[in-house]
Each structure stands twice: as C-alpha cells, then as structure tokens.
Design a protein around this motif. Sequence first.
Motif, PDB file in Angstrom:
ATOM      1  N   ILE A   1       0.951  -1.166   0.148  1.00 26.07           N
ATOM      2  CA  ILE A   1      -0.080   0.212   0.005  1.00 26.07           C
ATOM      3  C   ILE A   1       0.741   1.263  -0.010  1.00 26.07           C
ATOM      4  N   PHE A   2       1.847   1.371   0.617  1.00 25.02           N
ATOM      5  CA  PHE A   2       2.819   2.377   0.921  1.00 25.02           C
ATOM      6  C   PHE A   2       3.378   2.626  -0.467  1.00 25.02           C
ATOM      7  N   ALA A   3       4.184   1.624  -0.902  1.00 28.65           N
ATOM      8  CA  ALA A   3       4.736   1.668  -2.303  1.00 28.65           C
ATOM      9  C   ALA A   3       3.839   2.172  -3.379  1.00 28.65           C
ATOM     10  N   SER A   4       2.689   1.449  -3.402  1.00 25.95           N
ATOM     11  CA  SER A   4       1.869   1.846  -4.772  1.00 25.95           C
ATOM     12  C   SER A   4       1.371   3.126  -4.852  1.00 25.95           C
TER      13      SER A   4
ATOM     14  N   ASN B   1       4.136   5.186  -6.101  1.00 26.14           N
ATOM     15  CA  ASN B   1       4.318   4.975  -7.431  1.00 26.14           C
ATOM     16  C   ASN B   1       3.341   5.562  -8.213  1.00 26.14           C
ATOM     17  N   ARG B   2       2.175   5.897  -7.960  1.00 27.06           N
ATOM     18  CA  ARG B   2       1.102   6.524  -8.591  1.00 27.06           C
ATOM     19  C   ARG B   2       1.360   8.211  -8.515  1.00 27.06           C
TER      20      ARG B   2
ATOM     21  N   LEU C   1      10.554   3.418  -7.338  1.00 20.99           N
ATOM     22  CA  LEU C   1      10.538   2.437  -6.207  1.00 20.99           C
ATOM     23  C   LEU C   1      11.459   1.408  -6.616  1.00 20.99           C
ATOM     24  N   TYR C   2      12.122   0.769  -5.695  1.00 24.52           N
ATOM     25  CA  TYR C   2      12.814  -0.491  -5.682  1.00 24.52           C
ATOM     26  C   TYR C   2      12.703  -1.180  -4.389  1.00 24.52           C
ATOM     27  N   GLY C   3      12.304  -2.472  -4.421  1.00 24.40           N
ATOM     28  CA  GLY C   3      11.792  -3.176  -3.169  1.00 24.40           C
ATOM     29  C   GLY C   3      12.372  -4.578  -3.047  1.00 24.40           C
TER      30      GLY C   3
ATOM     31  N   GLN D   1       9.744  -3.445  -8.351  1.00 26.50           N
ATOM     32  CA  GLN D   1      10.106  -2.255  -8.849  1.00 26.50           C
ATOM     33  C   GLN D   1       9.458  -1.515  -9.880  1.00 26.50           C
ATOM     34  N   THR D   2       9.920  -0.183  -9.998  1.00 26.50           N
ATOM     35  CA  THR D   2       9.119   0.743 -10.880  1.00 26.50           C
ATOM     36  C   THR D   2       9.464   0.457 -12.391  1.00 26.50           C
ATOM     37  N   VAL D   3       8.371   0.178 -13.397  1.00 26.00           N
ATOM     38  CA  VAL D   3       8.779  -0.144 -14.669  1.00 26.00           C
ATOM     39  C   VAL D   3       8.312   0.735 -15.524  1.00 26.00           C
TER      40      VAL D   3
END
Length: 579
Positions: A23-26, A29-30, A35-37, A372-374
């Motif tokens: 939830i935090f990363a999504s 990202n938006r 991001l890289y997890g 990760q962000t793509v």
Amino acid sequence: MREQLSWKVGGQQGEGIESTGEIFASALNRLGYYLYGYRHFSSRIKGGHTNNKIRVSTSPLNSISDDLHILVAFDQETIDVNIHELAADGIVIADSKFNPVVTEGYDVQLFAVPFTEIATELGTSLMKNMVAVGATSAILGLAPSHYQDVVEDIFLKKGASVVEKNMEAIKAGADYFRNEAGANMPDLQLAEADGKKRMFMIGNDAIGLGAVTAGSRFMAAYPITPASEIMEYMIKKLPEFGGTVIQTEDEIAACTMAIGANYAGVRAFTASAGPGLSLMAEAIGLSGMTEQPLVIIDTQRGGPSTGLPTKQEQSDLMAMIYSTHGDIPKIVITPSTVEEAFYDTVEAFNLAEEYQCPVILVTDLALSLGKQTVEPLDFSKVEIRRGALQTDEIPAREEKEYYKRYEVTESGVSPRVLPGTKNGIHHVTGVEHDETGKPSESPVNRQAQMDKRLRKLSNLEATFKQPLFVHAEHDEADLLVIGVNSTRGTIEEAMPRLEADGIKVNHVHIRLLHPFPTEALKPHIDRAKKVVVVENNATAQLANIIKMNVNSVQIENVLKYDGNPFLPNELYQACKELV
C-alpha cells in the motif's frame, strides 16, 4: 527536501507486513516516484521475522540502498535485527503495544505509536498496518488522501464500508503522529509529473505478461519459491485468452507436459527453481533429441537441496548449461531488469520455435520477487516468429514414405509440422532416429543427426542481437566489472563512486549465457587492466564459464553467498580494494 529515502516495515510473517509495504509503495508509485523493493521472508507460511525494504526516489534506481531512514516495527525483533541499517538521522516508528526499545549505542529517534490500540478502537486490530501507513505519511508530508485509490483497488470488492474504515485508520495514524509524536525529518521532494503511468511490478509478473504476450496459452508447473507467482499470474490471465494452467504432481510431469503441448502446436512453458530444474534434466534432453520447442523459467534461490528457499543466490548457472546428459543444443538467457524479463520471455518463445530446442530463461530471487518501477512497455517491439513450422499444404509422397521431420539441413533446423497435418506423418522418439523419426543405430546416421542438431545455434548471436548489456565509456579501463541478473543495478550504483575516486570502470552484464557470446565480450576484456566478476555464489560459476570461453583471461572474484543481495557500498569497497 530529500530526493530519496529508504523505508522498511518488519514483523512476524502473516501479520500483514507485505500488504503494508504494498500500500505504501503503490501510492508513491502513482505519485510518480521511482521505487525498488526487496522482501526478506522466512520459508514458512506464518511466523518468523519478515521485512519489506522499499527505496523511494525522484529518479530511476535499480538496487536496494545501503542504509535506512525509516523503520516501521510491529515487534521488538524488527528493531533488533534491522537497526544497524539506520542512518544517523533515522527514525523508528514502533507499535507501543510491545514497549519498544532501541539497542544501546544507536543514535536514532524512536516513536512509539499505538498501532494496535488505534486500530482496535476503529473496529479491528487487523487494521494496525493501515495506522502504520498513516504514521509514515505524516513523516513524509504526504496527505492520507494519496492512499485513497490504492485502498479502493484492494478493498472495494469487500464493500465501501471496508474502504472507509481503512482510510479512517490511515488518517488516525497520521493525526496521532502529527499531534502526539512529531519527527524531525525533511519532507520528501515532490516527484516530477511527466504524465507517464509506470507499472510497479516484480520480475515474475513481467515474465507472466511476457508469456501471454508471446502467445503462450498453456503452462504446466509445480509450485515452488520463488517461481510460484508466475503460475499464479498465469492462472488469473490465461483463461481470458482461452488458455489454461495445470498444476502437476511434480516438475518432471510439468516439463514433459510442456513438451507435449508444444508438439501439438501450442506455445507452452513451465517455471521452477533449482530443485525443480534438477528433476527436469532428463526431460530437457527429450526436448533436445525430439527437437521440440520448450521454454523453462528458472528462478534461482539458495541451494543445494532445499537450501535457502526464500533467499538470494545465483548458483544454478552450471546446472542450466551442463546438467543434461548427452550433447544437445540449448539456449540460456539471463535478463537483468524487470523490463528485460518481459522482452526476453517473448524472445525465449521465438527462439525455442526457431531453433527447435530447450530455452531456459534465468532469473534470481531478487529479480523474480523484487518489486520495482517499470517504464511503460513498448509492445511495438514484440514480434512472433515460429521458425520452420510448415503451414502450407505438404505435397503427397509415395505410399509408406514418411515426412522428413528430422531432415538433415545446412542450417541444422529441420522443417516442423503439427500432428494431424495431411501428408505430415512421422515418428517421434527419444532414441536416436533417422530423418523420418524412425529409430536408427546406424553410425553414419548418428553422426549426421548429431552434427545437424549441434550446428543449429551457430548463428544465434546474429538472432539474439543484444547478448550483453554494455556500459563502457573508457577505451582503457582500470576495471571491467561483469555480472549477471539482478546485480546490474548494484554495479551501476557502485560505478560512480569508483569513478569519483579516479578509477576508470567499464561494466558488462551477461544477457545470453549459452551459447556464450565470446566474440562480443572479448574486446571489452582486452580493454581492461583488471576483470572483476560479481556473483551470488560460492564457487565463482560465472567467472569459470567466462574462463572456459575466453582464452587466458585473469579474473578477480567478488562473491557473496549468505542469502542476501549485494549492497552498492560493499561492492564499491570490494572493487576499490582490487585496484
């Protein structure tokens, strides 16, 4: 304002740690952040320490960070295990339920927040992770409303009231932290709004998407970490395209089913990890002898045997090339980013049909499960090539004269026909055979068929046009750093630090492991004073493969095999010591 930071959440497996990070990363990202997890988790369904470390930046990144700025702890073990990573101005936000304490000697800020108590007051203690997300948003200067779309995507199917309750929990966590705790950490710099909708995905999802895009409509597999997400992805997606997934009793059955489906004309594949690859060895030989296309995904993990099922390693390299008995052509592809995993999966299906042989696409745990962000994928690059598959009418022959499915050709690739095609009848057998597939032990035939199969791949480098990723700006380098799979991002981050020390560094990443791209790699080796090979195994498998294919090369090894991926700083220090 910070351009980047690293955030980690930890607790007991089964406590919602993964969903907290998701939830935090999504949401970030938006908002346009990169991001890289990387997840650290136990090889059990519930219990045992787990954590999810996510790096957030306003610019692209491809590795986990050396340090940590924010640690969200649901138990004391999380603090004890991870506090050594915290930077000098680091923050620990912990559930006050367990009376958190910071290990003596670490100068970090500790904030006890009643995650569980606040969540319980709102209706259920299960929402404590949402309270924690809210507290994090307060630290970073993010409004709780930024999580609205993500929460709706996850919980709306359970009803609007569930969405509302979770948003209340996020807001309550943010309000408590802002009013009762407060923290001295600068806000995160706003991400640049460029209008692009970037995906946030793991390598396994990219592989699944690549398989669907390539036209695969059948997958046979047995669940195994870290490959299971590929199977789960295909179970959700394939029925939408008229395809199906079969969970087999073991990896032997999975591999032979994939061979059979390909024989029938369906693009099919299987996915596994090291233990499953070991079981598939004989079936891989069957694919080579019968010249049936076969795509296998191998997601490397810690071995041998059961080993470290949920930890990072790159120790299947030799097995992928040499485990099959006898001599057969085989292609091994090693993508190094999530984007490459997508494009290379598509290419794996094309090569399997063009060369009628097994193709193994290899990842490692960090690439398979690291999220990760793509950048938006370019589907115009996708093409479907089915090789020598005959779709035109096949001329009739004399009675009892079979189709020459294994015809000796100059290219080594024989014409292929699907079963049931008129005038295409032929034998298929795992023993040596003549041009029609009829078993034969003739020495002359044996040599002709063997030579034919083995010359298939003589022009593969012309087909697979990017066997290496190259970042080489120096005509003469002090160091040439070579790696494979997920080490690419870490190497790329260590390079500027070495350059700042006056060390000239070139970098090559292997994307085609077998047949080995000797001619493409050798010029880079010749231009370097010293060659360093970075890999996650104990026996320097990649370095030894290079030595077998490039004459008289001297290599320095940088190895790590404790189950964790390389960090940029430790790679920088290791390379610096070698100069």
